[in-house]
Design a protein around this motif. Structure first.
Motif, PDB file in Angstrom:
ATOM      1  N   ASP A 130      42.107 -28.215 -31.122  1.00  0.00           N
ATOM      2  CA  ASP A 130      41.161 -27.114 -30.967  1.00  0.00           C
ATOM      3  C   ASP A 130      41.636 -26.192 -29.843  1.00  0.00           C
ATOM      4  OD1 ASP A 130      39.026 -25.401 -30.848  1.00  0.00           O
ATOM      5  OD2 ASP A 130      37.538 -26.913 -30.272  1.00  0.00           O
ATOM      6  N   LEU A 131      42.483 -25.239 -30.171  1.00  0.00           N
ATOM      7  CA  LEU A 131      43.041 -24.340 -29.169  1.00  0.00           C
ATOM      8  C   LEU A 131      41.959 -23.489 -28.502  1.00  0.00           C
ATOM      9  CD1 LEU A 131      46.196 -23.125 -31.141  1.00  0.00           C
ATOM     10  CD2 LEU A 131      46.150 -24.752 -29.242  1.00  0.00           C
ATOM     11  N   GLU A 132      40.998 -23.015 -29.285  1.00  0.00           N
ATOM     12  CA  GLU A 132      39.942 -22.189 -28.718  1.00  0.00           C
ATOM     13  C   GLU A 132      39.042 -23.003 -27.800  1.00  0.00           C
ATOM     14  OE1 GLU A 132      37.950 -20.012 -31.781  1.00  0.00           O
ATOM     15  OE2 GLU A 132      39.761 -18.913 -32.375  1.00  0.00           O
ATOM     16  N   GLY A 133      38.812 -24.259 -28.153  1.00  0.00           N
ATOM     17  CA  GLY A 133      38.045 -25.129 -27.267  1.00  0.00           C
ATOM     18  C   GLY A 133      38.762 -25.349 -25.946  1.00  0.00           C
ATOM     19  N   GLU A 193      44.603 -23.858 -35.601  1.00  0.00           N
ATOM     20  CA  GLU A 193      44.052 -22.609 -36.109  1.00  0.00           C
ATOM     21  C   GLU A 193      45.070 -21.485 -35.946  1.00  0.00           C
ATOM     22  OE1 GLU A 193      40.057 -19.863 -35.415  1.00  0.00           O
ATOM     23  OE2 GLU A 193      40.071 -21.978 -34.821  1.00  0.00           O
ATOM     24  N   ASP A 194      45.054 -20.545 -36.864  1.00  0.00           N
ATOM     25  CA  ASP A 194      45.956 -19.399 -36.820  1.00  0.00           C
ATOM     26  C   ASP A 194      45.551 -18.502 -35.648  1.00  0.00           C
ATOM     27  OD1 ASP A 194      47.831 -17.509 -37.441  1.00  0.00           O
ATOM     28  OD2 ASP A 194      47.242 -17.309 -39.534  1.00  0.00           O
ATOM     29  N   GLU A 195      46.384 -18.469 -34.604  1.00  0.00           N
ATOM     30  CA  GLU A 195      46.094 -17.700 -33.406  1.00  0.00           C
ATOM     31  C   GLU A 195      47.233 -16.736 -33.110  1.00  0.00           C
ATOM     32  OE1 GLU A 195      43.277 -17.844 -31.901  1.00  0.00           O
ATOM     33  OE2 GLU A 195      42.428 -19.820 -32.342  1.00  0.00           O
ATOM     34  N   GLY A 196      46.939 -15.718 -32.325  1.00  0.00           N
ATOM     35  CA  GLY A 196      47.958 -14.795 -31.853  1.00  0.00           C
ATOM     36  C   GLY A 196      48.540 -15.245 -30.530  1.00  0.00           C
ATOM     37  N   LYS A 197      49.055 -14.293 -29.768  1.00  0.00           N
ATOM     38  CA  LYS A 197      49.693 -14.625 -28.494  1.00  0.00           C
ATOM     39  C   LYS A 197      48.688 -15.059 -27.441  1.00  0.00           C
ATOM     40  CE  LYS A 197      53.643 -11.467 -28.975  1.00  0.00           C
ATOM     41  NZ  LYS A 197      54.378 -10.320 -28.356  1.00  0.00           N
ATOM     42  N   LEU A 198      47.489 -14.498 -27.498  1.00  0.00           N
ATOM     43  CA  LEU A 198      46.489 -14.754 -26.469  1.00  0.00           C
ATOM     44  C   LEU A 198      45.199 -15.271 -27.081  1.00  0.00           C
ATOM     45  CD1 LEU A 198      46.919 -11.532 -24.301  1.00  0.00           C
ATOM     46  CD2 LEU A 198      47.535 -13.840 -23.599  1.00  0.00           C
ATOM     47  N   ILE A 199      44.593 -16.233 -26.404  1.00  0.00           N
ATOM     48  CA  ILE A 199      43.218 -16.642 -26.687  1.00  0.00           C
ATOM     49  C   ILE A 199      42.438 -16.261 -25.439  1.00  0.00           C
ATOM     50  CG2 ILE A 199      41.666 -18.513 -27.342  1.00  0.00           C
ATOM     51  CD1 ILE A 199      44.117 -20.040 -28.370  1.00  0.00           C
ATOM     52  N   ARG A 207      42.485 -14.803 -22.143  1.00  0.00           N
ATOM     53  CA  ARG A 207      43.621 -14.579 -21.253  1.00  0.00           C
ATOM     54  C   ARG A 207      44.576 -15.767 -21.209  1.00  0.00           C
ATOM     55  NH1 ARG A 207      42.514 -17.273 -16.440  1.00  0.00           N
ATOM     56  NH2 ARG A 207      40.332 -17.687 -15.964  1.00  0.00           N
ATOM     57  N   CYS A 208      44.337 -16.778 -22.023  1.00  0.00           N
ATOM     58  CA  CYS A 208      45.243 -17.926 -22.089  1.00  0.00           C
ATOM     59  C   CYS A 208      46.381 -17.613 -23.061  1.00  0.00           C
ATOM     60  CB  CYS A 208      44.506 -19.186 -22.543  1.00  0.00           C
ATOM     61  SG  CYS A 208      43.364 -19.841 -21.297  1.00  0.00           S
ATOM     62  N   TYR A 209      47.610 -17.725 -22.577  1.00  0.00           N
ATOM     63  CA  TYR A 209      48.789 -17.387 -23.366  1.00  0.00           C
ATOM     64  C   TYR A 209      49.222 -18.598 -24.186  1.00  0.00           C
ATOM     65  CZ  TYR A 209      53.460 -15.609 -24.494  1.00  0.00           C
ATOM     66  OH  TYR A 209      54.582 -15.184 -25.153  1.00  0.00           O
ATOM     67  N   VAL A 210      49.337 -18.399 -25.491  1.00  0.00           N
ATOM     68  CA  VAL A 210      49.801 -19.461 -26.379  1.00  0.00           C
ATOM     69  C   VAL A 210      51.317 -19.621 -26.191  1.00  0.00           C
ATOM     70  CG1 VAL A 210      50.013 -20.191 -28.786  1.00  0.00           C
ATOM     71  CG2 VAL A 210      47.952 -18.977 -28.023  1.00  0.00           C
ATOM     72  N   PRO A 211      51.811 -20.826 -25.879  1.00  0.00           N
ATOM     73  CA  PRO A 211      53.243 -21.014 -25.624  1.00  0.00           C
ATOM     74  C   PRO A 211      54.108 -20.462 -26.759  1.00  0.00           C
ATOM     75  CG  PRO A 211      52.044 -22.986 -25.011  1.00  0.00           C
ATOM     76  CD  PRO A 211      51.056 -22.076 -25.679  1.00  0.00           C
ATOM     77  N   ASP A 212      55.252 -19.909 -26.384  1.00  0.00           N
ATOM     78  CA  ASP A 212      56.133 -19.265 -27.359  1.00  0.00           C
ATOM     79  C   ASP A 212      56.496 -20.205 -28.508  1.00  0.00           C
ATOM     80  OD1 ASP A 212      56.139 -16.920 -25.908  1.00  0.00           O
ATOM     81  OD2 ASP A 212      57.974 -17.401 -24.825  1.00  0.00           O
ATOM     82  N   ASP A 213      56.785 -21.458 -28.196  1.00  0.00           N
ATOM     83  CA  ASP A 213      57.163 -22.412 -29.246  1.00  0.00           C
ATOM     84  C   ASP A 213      56.027 -22.621 -30.240  1.00  0.00           C
ATOM     85  OD1 ASP A 213      59.750 -22.825 -28.335  1.00  0.00           O
ATOM     86  OD2 ASP A 213      59.204 -24.527 -27.072  1.00  0.00           O
ATOM     87  N   LEU A 214      54.789 -22.617 -29.750  1.00  0.00           N
ATOM     88  CA  LEU A 214      53.651 -22.781 -30.654  1.00  0.00           C
ATOM     89  C   LEU A 214      53.440 -21.512 -31.476  1.00  0.00           C
ATOM     90  CD1 LEU A 214      51.349 -24.373 -31.808  1.00  0.00           C
ATOM     91  CD2 LEU A 214      49.963 -23.783 -29.803  1.00  0.00           C
ATOM     92  N   GLN A 215      53.619 -20.353 -30.863  1.00  0.00           N
ATOM     93  CA  GLN A 215      53.535 -19.113 -31.637  1.00  0.00           C
ATOM     94  C   GLN A 215      54.530 -19.128 -32.798  1.00  0.00           C
ATOM     95  OE1 GLN A 215      53.551 -15.355 -29.497  1.00  0.00           O
ATOM     96  NE2 GLN A 215      52.907 -16.389 -27.626  1.00  0.00           N
TER      97      GLN A 215
END
Length: 362
Positions: free
Chosen positions: A165-168, A212-218, A220-228
């Motif tokens: 749960d990235l958003e959580g 979940e399908d996310e962009g670069k940011l949730i 202000r939390c930056y999704v790691p490049d490898d996960l993107q």
């Protein structure tokens, strides 16, 4: 218990951790099971650091013992002992597993309480998590859960045992309207939570992890490049729900549902007005992307819906602006994003059908 270097065991077992670093260090980054009961507060740490640079280690130690003595020392010992009574299986650490953690341990030992150390301290644990995060993001099989705004992706994620749960973890709902009371964790805390969740997933077995399908940011939390990269390239499962069903989910997730959370954070008397301010501010943040005329229309509808809710509790008017925002703004954005995804579509169906598919995939 002995001092440990078993960082994986600490995180897999959700072992309680006593963080004796200064509050400013803890705020920059910590671990989910850690409690901050510092040996030195921020000012004391600053003064000891200056003494160390000017006069060396022993002079710094002497100043630290002078600053933390008498009632102050007794109060900190009492807090550590209370923590140990509540967490007898816990470990303590400082930044590098050096002087502060060993001083804390020695004082506790003299008081008849033994708390083992994490060898290498915060720095070693953080390095371990970053290494495992990079490895797992590159090698764990991933399935991406996609779908238009309001289709209930997060609801499904919360029910799956093999989902992250990235958003959580980011404490944000992932859109302009996604801000929540109490704000977001630091970037380091977000990465630590993600690393630990993936470590646990890897430990459980070979099943693909659902994200979940996310962009670069949730927020202000930056999704790691490898996960993107994995999100762009991995196979996906798509939830397809009709517009009115998505309007209902959005109404629940962003209007009626958050009131309890706002009540807990601000108090019941302020909850509604705080939520109303947040909804209006969220709409204003996307004014340029909406265009002036559409923004003005939507803001008018939102204000009218809030006024109706404020005076009678009726939330039905909210459906007007939500419906227009989904169909006219978020849906075209989703269609554009989907064109930029490379992974094949494994399955597409309603939320119930997708839940059934993901629950029984082999």
């Amino acid at each position: 218990m002995n001092d440990t270097r078993d960082y994986a065991g600490l995180f897999l077992g959700d072992i309680p951790l006593l963080d004796v670093r200064a509050p400013v260090e803890f705020a920059k980054g910590a671990f989910p099971t850690a409690s901050n009961l510092p040996l030195l507060d921020d000012d004391e740490r600053h003064r000891v650091g200056i003494r160390y640079k000017q006069q060396g280690q022993q002079a710094a130690i002497d100043l630290g013992n002078e600053l933390v003595s008498g009632r102050k020392k007794s109060a900190r010992l009492d807090a550590w002992r209370a923590w140990h009574r509540a967490h007898p299986d816990g470990y303590l650490y400082c930044f590098r597993g050096g002087l502060r953690s060993r001083t804390t341990q020695a004082w506790l030992d003299l008081a008849g309480v033994h708390v083992p150390l994490v060898v290498g301290g915060y720095k070693a644990m953080r390095r371990f998590l970053l290494d495992r995060l990079k490895h797992n993001l590159r090698h764990l099989p991933v399935v991406v859960l996609s779908g238009r705004t309001g289709c209930g992706k997060t609801r499904l994620i919360e029910r799956l045992t093999d989902a992250i749960d990235l958003e959580g973890m980011a404490h944000h709902r992932g859109s302009a309207f996604g801000r929540r009371p109490a704000g977001q964790p630091s970037q380091i805390d977000f990465e630590n939570r993600l690393a630990i969740a993936l470590l646990k997933h890897q430990h459980r077995g070979p099943a693909p992890v659902v994200v979940e399908d996310e962009g670069k940011l949730i927020g202000r939390c930056y999704v790691p490049d490898d996960l993107q990269a994995r999100i762009r390239q991995s196979p996906r499962v798509v939830i397809d729900e009709p517009l009115e069903a998505r309007v209902q989910v959005t109404l629940e997730d962003y209007v009626t549902g958050p009131l309890d959370e706002y009540s807990r954070h601000y108090g019941e008397a302020q909850a509604f007005e705080r939520l109303a301010e947040a909804l209006l501010a969220a709409l204003d943040r996307i004014r340029k992307r909406l265009g002036g005329a559409r923004h003005q229309y939507l803001r008018g509808e939102l204000e009218a819906a809030l006024d109706q809710q404020r005076h009678g509790g009726d939330v039905e008017r909210h459906r007007v602006w939500i419906r227009e925002l989904l169909s006219g703004y978020y849906d075209p954005m989703y269609d554009y994003m989907l064109q930029r995804r490379d992974g094949p579509i494994l399955y597409q169906g309603s939320r119930a059908q997708v839940m059934e598919y993901l629950s029984h995939r082999g």
